[in-house]
Write an enzyme that holds these catalytic residues in place. Structure first.
Site, PDB file in Angstrom:
ATOM      1  N   GLN A  67      26.197  -6.790  18.946  1.00 43.32           N
ATOM      2  CA  GLN A  67      25.884  -6.620  20.260  1.00 43.32           C
ATOM      3  C   GLN A  67      25.215  -7.769  21.113  1.00 43.32           C
ATOM      4  OE1 GLN A  67      22.239  -4.199  21.323  1.00 43.32           O
ATOM      5  NE2 GLN A  67      23.564  -2.722  21.940  1.00 43.32           N
ATOM      6  N   CYS A 102      18.907  -1.720  27.182  1.00 40.52           N
ATOM      7  CA  CYS A 102      17.414  -2.175  26.866  1.00 40.52           C
ATOM      8  C   CYS A 102      16.569  -1.879  27.879  1.00 40.52           C
ATOM      9  CB  CYS A 102      17.651  -3.680  26.244  1.00 40.52           C
ATOM     10  SG  CYS A 102      16.237  -4.448  25.909  1.00 40.52           S
TER      11      CYS A 102
HETATM   12  C1  LIG Z   1      12.344  -0.955  17.663  1.00 39.45           C
HETATM   13  C2  LIG Z   1      13.672  -0.644  18.222  1.00 39.45           C
HETATM   14  C3  LIG Z   1      14.443  -1.476  18.618  1.00 39.45           C
HETATM   15  C4  LIG Z   1      15.738  -1.323  19.276  1.00 39.45           C
HETATM   16  N1  LIG Z   1      16.613  -2.343  19.676  1.00 39.45           N
HETATM   17  C5  LIG Z   1      17.872  -2.116  20.189  1.00 39.45           C
HETATM   18  C6  LIG Z   1      18.800  -3.022  20.391  1.00 39.45           C
HETATM   19  O1  LIG Z   1      18.747  -4.198  19.825  1.00 39.45           O
HETATM   20  N2  LIG Z   1      19.981  -2.603  20.877  1.00 39.45           N
HETATM   21  C7  LIG Z   1      19.978  -1.368  21.445  1.00 39.45           C
HETATM   22  O2  LIG Z   1      21.207  -1.054  21.922  1.00 39.45           O
HETATM   23  N3  LIG Z   1      19.222  -0.496  21.102  1.00 39.45           N
HETATM   24  C8  LIG Z   1      18.074  -0.771  20.604  1.00 39.45           C
HETATM   25  N4  LIG Z   1      17.256   0.352  20.352  1.00 39.45           N
HETATM   26  C9  LIG Z   1      17.574   1.596  20.929  1.00 39.45           C
HETATM   27  C10 LIG Z   1      18.038   2.431  19.767  1.00 39.45           C
HETATM   28  O3  LIG Z   1      19.436   2.015  19.511  1.00 39.45           O
HETATM   29  C11 LIG Z   1      18.181   3.986  19.776  1.00 39.45           C
HETATM   30  O4  LIG Z   1      18.992   4.075  21.245  1.00 39.45           O
HETATM   31  C12 LIG Z   1      16.972   4.583  20.211  1.00 39.45           C
HETATM   32  O5  LIG Z   1      16.051   4.344  19.126  1.00 39.45           O
HETATM   33  C13 LIG Z   1      17.056   6.295  20.069  1.00 39.45           C
HETATM   34  O6  LIG Z   1      17.602   6.706  19.121  1.00 39.45           O
HETATM   35  P1  LIG Z   1      16.691   7.611  17.900  1.00 39.45           P
HETATM   36  O7  LIG Z   1      15.956   8.490  18.727  1.00 39.45           O
HETATM   37  O8  LIG Z   1      17.659   7.679  16.917  1.00 39.45           O
HETATM   38  O9  LIG Z   1      16.055   6.217  17.411  1.00 39.45           O
HETATM   39  C14 LIG Z   1      16.086   0.105  19.526  1.00 39.45           C
HETATM   40  C15 LIG Z   1      14.971   0.966  19.370  1.00 39.45           C
HETATM   41  C16 LIG Z   1      14.063   0.823  18.569  1.00 39.45           C
HETATM   42  C17 LIG Z   1      13.171   1.915  18.210  1.00 39.45           C
END
Ligand SMILES: Cc1cc2nc3c(=O)[nH]c(=O)nc-3n(C[C@H](O)[C@H](O)[C@H](O)COP(=O)(O)O)c2cc1C
Length: 334
Positions: A73, A107
Site C-alpha cells: 500500500q 488515512c
Molecule cells: C492501528 C490502525 C492502523 C491502521 N493503518 C492503516 C493503514 O496503514 N492503511 C489503511 O488503509 N488503513 C489503515 N487502518 C484502517 C483499517 O485498515 C480499517 O479500515 C479500519 O480499522 C476499519 O476496519 P475495522 O473496523 O475492521 O478495524 C488502520 C487502522 C488501525 C486501527
C-alpha cells in the site's frame, strides 16, 4: 473471482492494512488461517520514488510463498511519485513479485492529511483520479493490479462520495475498498454500511470489484456486512488483532460449515510467540519486542486473570521474558 489478473477465490475475506500490526509475519499467519490476503501498511510513495528503500523496506517486506497474494500500500500526493515508486518496487529483487499496488485514500492521521495525501485526496478528486491513472499506467507495464482503499467521505458522506468512488473505478482501479467512516470520524462512532452500499452501486456500474470494511467483529457481522453492501469481498481490521482465527470462522460461515473450535489458551500463547519471533527475526529483538507491546495483549483479550499478565508483557524487552511470562500464565490454566 478475479481482481485485475489475480484469482481470489470466492468472496475474499482479507486482513485490512494496519500500521503497526500488518507485518509480513502477521499477514502470513492470517492467510494460513483463511484470509485471502492483506496489504502492507501504508508506505510513502515519495520516499520510495527517491530510492529511499532503507527506511521503508521493512514495511514493504512481502513473502509471496507464505502470503500467496501480496499487496503493497502506497500513500502520497504527487501522481509522478506513485509512478516512480511502482517502477522502483517492480525493479527490486525482493519486491518485484508483488501482485497488487494498493493506493491509500483513507488515512485520517494529521501528518498524512496535511500533505494532501490519504483521506485528503477525497477533497481533491481530480488529483486522486490522476494518481490512479498514473499508478495504473506504471503498474500495467509490469503486469501488476492496482486497487484503492478509501472512506465514505472526508467530512461527511454525500453525493460527492458516490461520485468519488465512480471516478476511482473509471480511472482504472481494479478494486475499490471502502471503510464506512468519514475521515473526521477517525475510528470513532459506527461504520455506516448503508453509505458503503451506495458507493458500491456506483463502482459496480463501472464493472469494477468492490470490498467493504468497518466494524466486522465476528462471523455474524461479516455475513451481515456482505449482505447489506452486496460487496465482492470484505476486509477485517481490528477484530483480527490477536485473533487471526477470525478468518477461519468467517470462512466456515461463508461455506456453511460448522464453526471451528476456539483456540485454547496455550494455542493463543503459541501464536503470540510465533508472531513475536517472526517480527524479531525481521526487525531485531529490541525493536521487535517493543513494537509487539501494543499487539501482544490482544491475544489475551477476555481471558480470566490476564490483566496483570498484559501489564507485564508491555514491560518485556526480550523474547525469553515474554516466554517466561506466558508459560506462567498458561500453567495457571491447566
Ligand atoms: C492501528 C490502525 C492502523 C491502521 N493503518 C492503516 C493503514 O496503514 N492503511 C489503511 O488503509 N488503513 C489503515 N487502518 C484502517 C483499517 O485498515 C480499517 O479500515 C479500519 O480499522 C476499519 O476496519 P475495522 O473496523 O475492521 O478495524 C488502520 C487502522 C488501525 C486501527
Amino acid at each position: 473471482m478475479k481482481i485485475g489478473n489475480i484469482e481470489m477465490g470466492n468472496t475474499p475475506v482479507c486482513l485490512a492494512p494496519m500500521a503497526g500490526t500488518s507485518s509480513v509475519t502477521f499477514r502470513a499467519i492470517c492467510v494460513q488461517q483463511g484470509a485471502s490476503y492483506g496489504p502492507t501498511e501504508l508506505v510513502s510513495a515519495r520516499s520510495i520514488s527517491y530510492g529511499n528503500f532503507e527506511r521503508s523496506f521493512r514495511y514493504m517486506k512481502i513473502s509471496p510463498s507464505e502470503e500467496k497474494i501480496t499487496a503493497i500500500q502506497l500513500f502520497g500526493f504527487e501522481p509522478s511519485d506513485f509512478e516512480e515508486a511502482v517502477k522502483a518496487i517492480c525493479s527490486d529483487d525482493l519486491l518485484k513479485d508483488v501482485d497488487i499496488i494498493d493506493i491509500n485514500m483513507g488515512c485520517p492521521v494529521a501528518k498524512v492529511v496535511k500533505t494532501g495525501a490519504g483521506s485528503a485526496l477525497m477533497n481533491d478528486p481530480e488529483r486522486a483520479f490522476r494518481i490512479v491513472e498514473s499508478t495504473v499506467r506504471a503498474a500495467e507495464s509490469f503486469g501488476k493490479t492496482v486497487t484503492v482503499k478509501t472512506r465514505i467521505g472526508f467530512g461527511e458522506f454525500g453525493p460527492a462520495s458516490v461520485e468519488f468512488a465512480r471516478g476511482l473505478a473509471a480511472s482504472g482501479a481494479s478494486m475499490v475498498c471502502v471503510h464506512g467512516r468519514t475521515a473526521k470520524q477517525m475510528y470513532g462512532g459506527e461504520a455506516d454500511w448503508n453509505a458503503i452500499r451506495k458507493m458500491r452501486d456506483a463502482v459496480a456500474s463501472e464493472g469494477v470489484k468492490f470490498f467493504s470494511n468497518g466494524d466486522v467483529k465476528d462471523e455474524e457481522s461479516a455475513l451481515r456486512l456482505l449482505d447489506v453492501t452486496e460487496a465482492d469481498g470484505i476486509m477485517v481490521g481490528r477484530a483480527a488483532m490477536g485473533d487471526p482465527w477470525i478468518f477461519a470462522r468467517i470462512r466456515a460461515a461463508l461455506d456453511g460449515r460448522e464453526t471451528p473450535p476456539a483456540p485454547s489458551v496455550r494455542e493463543k500463547c503459541d501464536m503470540l510467540i510465533r508472531e513475536l519471533k517472526g517480527t524479531v527475526s525481521n526487525i531485531g529483538e529490541t525493536t521487535g519486542v517493543k513494537e509487539m507491546r501494543s499487539v501482544m495483549p490482544h491475544y489475551l483479550k477476555g481471558l480470566r486473570g490476564a490483566s496483570g499478565v498484559k501489564v507485564e508483557l508491555c514491560r518485556a524487552t526480550t523474547v525469553k521474558e515474554v516466554e517466561v511470562i506466558l508459560k506462567g500464565f498458561c500453567d495457571t490454566w491447566i
